[in-house]
Each structure stands twice: as structure tokens, then as C-alpha cells.
Write an enzyme that holds these catalytic residues in place. Sequence first.
Site, PDB file in Angstrom:
ATOM      1  N   GLU A  62      -1.120  -2.276  -1.835  1.00 55.72           N
ATOM      2  CA  GLU A  62      -0.203  -1.880  -0.761  1.00 55.72           C
ATOM      3  C   GLU A  62       0.075  -3.099   0.108  1.00 55.72           C
ATOM      4  O   GLU A  62      -0.823  -3.629   0.761  1.00 55.72           O
ATOM      5  CB  GLU A  62      -0.814  -0.760   0.084  1.00 55.72           C
ATOM      6  CG  GLU A  62       0.023  -0.367   1.293  1.00 55.72           C
ATOM      7  CD  GLU A  62      -0.709   0.565   2.245  1.00 55.72           C
ATOM      8  OE1 GLU A  62      -0.483   0.467   3.472  1.00 55.72           O
ATOM      9  OE2 GLU A  62      -1.526   1.392   1.777  1.00 55.72           O
ATOM     10  N   LYS A 122      -2.093  10.140   4.097  1.00 64.64           N
ATOM     11  CA  LYS A 122      -3.069   9.119   4.456  1.00 64.64           C
ATOM     12  C   LYS A 122      -3.812   9.585   5.697  1.00 64.64           C
ATOM     13  O   LYS A 122      -3.195   9.825   6.736  1.00 64.64           O
ATOM     14  CB  LYS A 122      -2.358   7.790   4.729  1.00 64.64           C
ATOM     15  CG  LYS A 122      -3.293   6.700   5.213  1.00 64.64           C
ATOM     16  CD  LYS A 122      -2.597   5.356   5.299  1.00 64.64           C
ATOM     17  CE  LYS A 122      -1.866   5.166   6.612  1.00 64.64           C
ATOM     18  NZ  LYS A 122      -1.543   3.746   6.874  1.00 64.64           N
TER      19      LYS A 122
END
Length: 206
Positions: free
Chosen positions: A43, A131
Amino acid sequence: MQMIDTLQKLKDSKIVAVIRAESSQEAIESSEACIRGGITSIELTYTIPQVEEAIERLSERFPNILVGAGTVLDATTAKMAMQSGAEYIVSPGFDKETASLCNLYQIPYLPGCMTVSEMMTALSAGCSMIKLFPGGVFGPKAIKQFKAPLPQLSIMPTGGVDLSNIDDWFENGAEVVGIGSSLTKGSLTDIEKASREFVLKVSSLK
């Protein structure tokens, strides 16, 4: 099927290396060190200058690695990330327009959530995984508490995950974890070594 396939790859990878850096080149080098250490999901955050260059180069160089964009605050940024090759989008909070855009293009959107209400909003907007951020505020046991009323929820805790507690996160129901400074501090050799240690730890989990 694209979104389902990408989500499955994320879950299979177990670990997302969250890369923050002072330059695009530094981000690329740190990502490559993680990849050498066995990490298969990266990421790249939008706090990195010229991050699209890093996303594009890594996506082209490592077609078998899942490259996503993080710290995406709005739909415009998400679109730029997708055009650069990002296969999933991660935000520190939930944004309705970004969720709609990602659904349109069948790109997984993982918004940061802290409450059941935020998680319900994200699920209603088509987010298949959220998340839990910042994870360190909650601790591993919080996942079971969130999943009690929302058993269909897939959770990726980010923040507060390290070698000493990563097994606790998975044992409590995390499907994948995002790891930043615990993984990416130090030299490139340090990053590669830490990556190997994290990969070895999760490979031993049931």
C-alpha cells in the site's frame, strides 16, 4: 469477479506493507525490500511525493504483487490512483463518493472505521472490507466485539500491529493486517529482514 479476486488475494497475502516515504524512489526501494522479504501486498500512501509514479512502476515491474493506494481522501485521488495501476484503495476514513467510484470500477475500497455505525455505513455503501484504524487504540480483542453484531464484516487492522501481537490479531478475527513502521523502519536490509520475520510468523498461524 475482479473485486472478489482482489479481495481474496489481499486475504491470502495476510500482510499489507504500508509504505510512507520522502520520495517516490524511496517508496519504490522500500517496497522492493518488502517484496524480497516475501510480502505480496503493498500500500503506497498519498503522503509520498509523486506517488503515482511509484504505483505505476511497481505495478509494471511486479505483476504478481498486489499494489494499492493508501491515504486516499477523495474520489478524484482514487481515480488518479486507479489510472496509475492501483488495484485497491485505502482511506483513513469513509468517503461516499470514493465508495461509489470504486464500486463502479470494481476496485476494493477499504475505508478507515472506528465505530459500528461507521462500519454499517461502509457495508451499506458496498465496502466488503474495512480498515480498523488506528488499530493500536483498540487492540486485537476489539475485532471479536465488532464482529459480534456484524459477523459478515472483514476487518484489516492497521496501526498497532507488530511481531509480538500479530498472531493475536488473526486469532481474534482479522483477515489481513496493515503494517507500517514496525515493518518499514531502518535500512533496506532491515526492511527485508523484518518482512521475512513477519511472513514467517503468519505462515505458522492456522
